[in-house]
Write an enzyme that holds these catalytic residues in place. Sequence first.
Site, mmCIF file in Angstrom:
data_model
loop_
_atom_site.group_PDB
_atom_site.id
_atom_site.type_symbol
_atom_site.label_atom_id
_atom_site.label_comp_id
_atom_site.label_asym_id
_atom_site.label_seq_id
_atom_site.Cartn_x
_atom_site.Cartn_y
_atom_site.Cartn_z
ATOM 1 N N ASP A 64 29.458 24.407 41.517
ATOM 2 C CA ASP A 64 30.856 24.739 41.829
ATOM 3 C C ASP A 64 31.571 23.486 42.324
ATOM 4 O O ASP A 64 30.956 22.562 42.841
ATOM 5 C CB ASP A 64 30.965 25.877 42.845
ATOM 6 C CG ASP A 64 30.313 25.537 44.161
ATOM 7 O OD1 ASP A 64 29.512 24.591 44.192
ATOM 8 O OD2 ASP A 64 30.607 26.219 45.148
ATOM 9 N N CYS A 70 33.042 32.961 37.301
ATOM 10 C CA CYS A 70 32.187 32.075 38.090
ATOM 11 C C CYS A 70 32.110 32.743 39.447
ATOM 12 O O CYS A 70 31.816 33.933 39.528
ATOM 13 C CB CYS A 70 32.762 30.664 38.114
ATOM 14 S SG CYS A 70 34.555 30.600 38.308
ATOM 15 N N SER A 71 32.386 32.023 40.516
ATOM 16 C CA SER A 71 32.355 32.663 41.816
ATOM 17 C C SER A 71 33.735 33.228 42.142
ATOM 18 O O SER A 71 33.905 34.405 42.415
ATOM 19 C CB SER A 71 31.910 31.655 42.874
ATOM 20 O OG SER A 71 31.793 32.287 44.121
ATOM 21 N N ALA A 72 34.737 32.353 42.068
ATOM 22 C CA ALA A 72 36.101 32.795 42.337
ATOM 23 C C ALA A 72 36.848 33.155 41.050
ATOM 24 O O ALA A 72 37.862 33.841 41.075
ATOM 25 C CB ALA A 72 36.864 31.702 43.082
ATOM 26 N N ILE A 102 38.214 30.884 38.954
ATOM 27 C CA ILE A 102 39.344 29.984 38.699
ATOM 28 C C ILE A 102 38.891 28.569 38.307
ATOM 29 O O ILE A 102 39.404 27.994 37.371
ATOM 30 C CB ILE A 102 40.310 29.918 39.904
ATOM 31 C CG1 ILE A 102 39.560 29.632 41.205
ATOM 32 C CG2 ILE A 102 41.094 31.202 40.011
ATOM 33 C CD1 ILE A 102 40.465 29.488 42.417
ATOM 34 N N GLN A 160 40.074 23.855 39.502
ATOM 35 C CA GLN A 160 40.126 23.647 40.947
ATOM 36 C C GLN A 160 40.099 22.197 41.387
ATOM 37 O O GLN A 160 40.478 21.889 42.496
ATOM 38 C CB GLN A 160 38.921 24.349 41.588
ATOM 39 C CG GLN A 160 39.188 25.800 41.883
ATOM 40 C CD GLN A 160 40.141 25.937 43.043
ATOM 41 O OE1 GLN A 160 39.795 25.699 44.187
ATOM 42 N NE2 GLN A 160 41.379 26.309 42.757
#
Length: 311
Positions: A185, A230-232, A234, A274
């Site tokens: 990430d 993914c995790s968020a 974005i 990000q």
Amino acid sequence: VQELVQHVKTKKKKGIYEEYEEIRKEPPAGTFDYSKKPANQVKNRYSDVLCLDESRVRLCPLTDDDDETSDYINASFMDGYKMTNAYIATQGPLPKTYGDFWRMVWEQVVLIIVMTTRVVERGRVKCGQYWPLEAGRTEEYGYFLVRNVHIEMFQDFKLSHLELYNSQTGECREVSHYLYMSWPDFGVPKSASAMLDFRAEVKQRQELALRAIFPDWTGPPGGPPIVVHCSAGIGRTGTFCTLDICLSRLEDIGTVDVKQTVRHMRTQRAFSIQTWDQYYFCYRAVIEYAQQTGRLAPVEWSDTELETDSE
Ligand code: PTR
Ligand code: PTR
């Protein structure tokens, strides 16, 4: 593409960084009212990663449930190249949203799930274990039963063939679950070419699955949306989709516009991409792809032009 190389060579890393910063400063394109409703806040993995009302994916309200918030999931439709709603970008499911996630997959007739995070990274939980991990296992999520039929291992990713059984209708559907394992990430994949191979594999699988499962498909030409998370939902998700869009356009008309692609994406999934090296990675990967496919002669780069010193 030649112009793209020129663009990178002229701007250099610093210029691309500034280009990204410019995009990042643009305010979000709409409101986040549904994400902010008190009953929905618990369904967001990160309180600062919400979805725009206009492009959010709405779940069909549950029949025995009048609660107006039962249609909420932190997921956004995103356009692809010449295709509306080519993707659903979403967060890594939370234990309390597993059932919602599978409802979305069912309702949107999703054939492919692309997961670009691992469940745990650097000792922190990034995503729930929302599918059965081992082949032969079946798990229950809401009114769905998900069975992991078998797993294929590749160097950078893992493909699980899942069967999704809807206990309300008695119907069953196949879903391919891709787990891309070598992407940290807030970082970029180690190698652009591994990512390019991965993208090609996903694209091909979507075409095959569409023909096999819905031979009489009359919806949008590319088939139902591909779920990417993914995790968020974005950073890495935005990077993967940006790359896919840029390469599709390159294949079609021979040109690329990374900046406009990201700007458009951000109007549908706020904060997509990000970090500036994710943004820069899109440029690098497009150039690598153009060279691989013979659209571009090998390019000589000086350190300040192409190398990233992140990691
Ligand atoms: N903006 C982040 C925060 O809200 O804390 C900063 C952050 C950066 C968080 C990296 C996590 C990061 O990576 P990891 O979760 O893998 O440690
Ligand atoms: N508040 C979190 C943070 O900044 O750490 C939100 C966040 C987490 C944002 C992960 C992006 C993240 O990366 P990705 O979208 O690639 O999972």
